[in-house]
Design a protein around this motif. Structure first.
Motif, PDB file in Angstrom:
ATOM      1  N   THR A  70       0.854  -1.179   0.000  1.00 55.56           N
ATOM      2  CA  THR A  70       0.000   0.000   0.000  1.00 55.56           C
ATOM      3  C   THR A  70       0.900   1.242   0.000  1.00 55.56           C
ATOM      4  O   THR A  70       2.112   1.161   0.253  1.00 55.56           O
ATOM      5  CB  THR A  70      -0.901   0.048   1.240  1.00 55.56           C
ATOM      6  N   GLU A  71       0.304   2.411  -0.257  1.00 50.99           N
ATOM      7  CA  GLU A  71       1.081   3.650  -0.205  1.00 50.99           C
ATOM      8  C   GLU A  71       1.626   3.876   1.201  1.00 50.99           C
ATOM      9  O   GLU A  71       2.762   4.321   1.371  1.00 50.99           O
ATOM     10  CB  GLU A  71       0.209   4.821  -0.648  1.00 50.99           C
ATOM     11  N   ARG A  72       0.819   3.571   2.208  1.00 55.23           N
ATOM     12  CA  ARG A  72       1.249   3.733   3.595  1.00 55.23           C
ATOM     13  C   ARG A  72       2.423   2.800   3.899  1.00 55.23           C
ATOM     14  O   ARG A  72       3.378   3.181   4.581  1.00 55.23           O
ATOM     15  CB  ARG A  72       0.068   3.441   4.524  1.00 55.23           C
ATOM     16  N   GLU A  73       2.362   1.579   3.386  1.00 57.31           N
ATOM     17  CA  GLU A  73       3.440   0.623   3.617  1.00 57.31           C
ATOM     18  C   GLU A  73       4.739   1.114   2.987  1.00 57.31           C
ATOM     19  O   GLU A  73       5.807   1.058   3.611  1.00 57.31           O
ATOM     20  CB  GLU A  73       3.059  -0.739   3.041  1.00 57.31           C
ATOM     21  N   THR A  74       4.664   1.595   1.765  1.00 59.67           N
ATOM     22  CA  THR A  74       5.852   2.100   1.081  1.00 59.67           C
ATOM     23  C   THR A  74       6.475   3.256   1.837  1.00 59.67           C
ATOM     24  O   THR A  74       7.698   3.311   2.038  1.00 59.67           O
ATOM     25  CB  THR A  74       5.495   2.540  -0.346  1.00 59.67           C
ATOM     26  N   ALA A  75       5.641   4.188   2.298  1.00 54.23           N
ATOM     27  CA  ALA A  75       6.140   5.353   3.041  1.00 54.23           C
ATOM     28  C   ALA A  75       6.771   4.928   4.361  1.00 54.23           C
ATOM     29  O   ALA A  75       7.809   5.467   4.777  1.00 54.23           O
ATOM     30  CB  ALA A  75       5.003   6.337   3.285  1.00 54.23           C
TER      31      ALA A  75
END
Length: 210
Positions: A189-194
């Motif tokens: 997810t975008e949150r995971e990548t960040a």
């Protein structure tokens, strides 16, 4: 398309979110109803499912999100990408999950993901947290034997609390005691990548319906 501004947190117990979801005609939504279904609870802007649907065409993907503006935008992006194995619905899982699960083609729900749910930090707001015993009971009722539930959060106490709710239900078995590494779904997810870019850990677990 420019991203729309949407509230990051909403109160699922608010009266404005108590209207039950009316499921669509799945035969109209998905050209191939024989495919297994992956349901993402709290799909947000939908980018995670969009990538999965593009990467793995042998599944149908469904996201449910309580912020209606995000659902509208996610379906618009899907339409422009001409992806036919993906759909998003607006709904509050506190009032609509059982209705949604019961409407899906029998036996086709094979995976559910719950990722980075709103932690609702204050203890008096604990009832707003996504993973409640009632939600686990609904999933146990409709997820067939062998179906998977994938949980993850960058907050260990949130991930542990979700796991605690599933461990309390004898219908589910955790695949391993330790947090999973790497992500078994292969798409972050975008949150995971960040989170990973900041060098912080992500806490993941997979549960199987017995």
């Amino acid at each position: 398309m420019a991203r729309i501004k949407v509230r990051q947190h909403v109160n699922p117990l608010s009266i404005i979110y108590q209207q039950p979801l009316i499921p669509p005609d799945w035969s109209v939504i998905y050209p191939n109803l024989a495919l297994p279904i992956h349901l993402d609870i709290g799909s947000a802007a939908g980018s995670f499912l969009l990538k999965l649907a593009q990467h793995e065409r042998t599944w149908n993907y469904l996201g449910i999100e309580i912020r209606q503006a995000l659902v509208i935008q996610a379906n618009q992006i899907r339409d422009r990408a001409e992806i036919d194995n993906l759909h998003y619905v607006f709904g509050n899982i506190n009032t609509s999950l059982a209705t949604l699960l019961a409407s899906l083609p029998a036996g086709k729900l094979q995976r559910i993901s719950i990722q980075y749910p709103d932690p609702c930090f204050k203890q008096r707001h604990a009832k707003r947290r996504v993973v409640q015993p009632e939600l686990v009971n609904d999933i146990a009722r409709y997820l067939p034997s062998g179906g998977e539930v994938f949980l993850q959060s960058d907050l260990e106490w949130v991930a542990q609390e979700m796991c605690d709710r599933f461990s309390e239900n004898p219908a589910f078995r955790r695949t391993q005691a330790e947090w999973l590494e790497p992500n078994p779904l292969g798409i972050p997810t975008e949150r995971e990548t960040a989170t990973l870019k900041r060098g912080l850990p992500v806490h993941r677990a997979m549960w199987v319906r017995e």
